[in-house]
Design an enzyme around this catalytic site. Structure first.
Site, PDB file in Angstrom:
ATOM      1  N   ASP A  86       0.824  -1.208   0.000  1.00  0.00           N
ATOM      2  CA  ASP A  86       0.000   0.000   0.000  1.00  0.00           C
ATOM      3  C   ASP A  86       0.857   1.257   0.000  1.00  0.00           C
ATOM      4  O   ASP A  86       0.448   2.292  -0.518  1.00  0.00           O
ATOM      5  CB  ASP A  86      -0.938  -0.018   1.209  1.00  0.00           C
ATOM      6  CG  ASP A  86      -1.908  -1.195   1.143  1.00  0.00           C
ATOM      7  OD1 ASP A  86      -2.675  -1.265   0.173  1.00  0.00           O
ATOM      8  OD2 ASP A  86      -1.877  -2.043   2.052  1.00  0.00           O
TER       9      ASP A  86
ATOM     10  N   GLU B  51       0.674 -12.539   5.297  1.00  0.00           N
ATOM     11  CA  GLU B  51       1.676 -12.039   4.349  1.00  0.00           C
ATOM     12  C   GLU B  51       3.042 -11.906   5.009  1.00  0.00           C
ATOM     13  O   GLU B  51       4.072 -12.239   4.412  1.00  0.00           O
ATOM     14  CB  GLU B  51       1.221 -10.690   3.792  1.00  0.00           C
ATOM     15  CG  GLU B  51       0.048 -10.795   2.830  1.00  0.00           C
ATOM     16  CD  GLU B  51      -0.520  -9.444   2.445  1.00  0.00           C
ATOM     17  OE1 GLU B  51      -1.133  -9.352   1.363  1.00  0.00           O
ATOM     18  OE2 GLU B  51      -0.375  -8.473   3.216  1.00  0.00           O
TER      19      GLU B  51
END
Length: 232
Positions: free
Chosen positions: A86, A105
């Site tokens: 992001d 993740e």
């Protein structure tokens, strides 16, 4: 060039780094989905890999693409993880977790020899923090955890809203059964200090600061894809 086209180009560049025999961590999110589709095409052409998906959504897409999958229990050491971000700063520190999968993740990335980030150029920033920082928390004791997180921010000179993702009535629930508090801080001058302080809070499962994990990033912009490495 549209953002989705940029994401696809970055993903295709990363697929070129994948060779037969690799054990892969496969990320989550819109850019990672382009990687899964490109990887699936190469698998159908004969590329032999096995992957660990970082979310149930990624698992479903990878299975649909015909990519053989495993788990970290069966395959605890991976060669490469490819995932989106992001935000990316010049040191290749990241904010991840917009899709709510940052716990898995991070586990997968940490189990990998290398991590490659794929993104479009809008994700590159000089200072992390404009994108809200996801903090994954245990539902039990939520009120006390929020207070403790607020104290961490105050001690580090940070301020901003801490919002329950999905709202109190219908909170977003992660694949691990946790909630996410999104911290709208604006800027995080010292990501390492914040990362260390957050993981020390009982009730915090993980946060979206990824520090020292990414080896390089393929970033796509109007002029094509460029390779980004950490700037000292």
């Amino acid at each position: 060039m549209m953002s989705e086209d940029m994401k696809r180009l970055a993903a295709e560049r990363a697929v070129a780094d994948v060779t037969s025999g690799m054990k892969l961590g496969i990320g989550t999110g819109s850019t990672a989905e382009h990687f899964v589709r490109a990887l699936g095409a190469r698998v159908r052409e004969g590329l032999q890999v096995i992957g660990v998906p970082t979310s149930e959504r990624t698992r479903a897409l990878a299975e649909a693409e015909g990519i053989p999958l495993t788990t970290l229990e069966e395959t605890p050491a991976l060669d490469l993880t490819v995932d989106g971000a992001d935000e990316i700063d010049p040191a290749l520190s990241l904010i991840k977790g917009g899709g709510g999968a940052h716990l898995r993740e991070k586990i997968v990335a940490a189990a990998s020899t290398r991590m490659i980030v794929i993104a479009d150029s809008s994700k590159c920033v000089e200072t992390l923090g404009k994108f809200p920082l996801p903090i994954e928390v245990v539902p039990f004791g939520l009120g006390a955890t929020r207070i403790a997180i607020g104290k961490v921010f105050a001690d580090l000179g940070l301020s901003g809203d801490l919002r329950m993702r999905g709202g109190a009535e219908h909170p977003f629930v992660t694949d691990g059964g946790h909630y996410i508090l999104d911290a709208h801080l604006g800027a995080i001058p010292d990501p390492q200090a914040l990362a260390a302080a957050l993981v020390a809070v009982p009730g915090v499962v993980e946060h979206g600061l990824f520090i020292g994990l990414a080896a390089k990033a393929y970033v796509a912009g109007p002029d094509g894809v460029f390779e980004m490495t950490a700037r000292a």
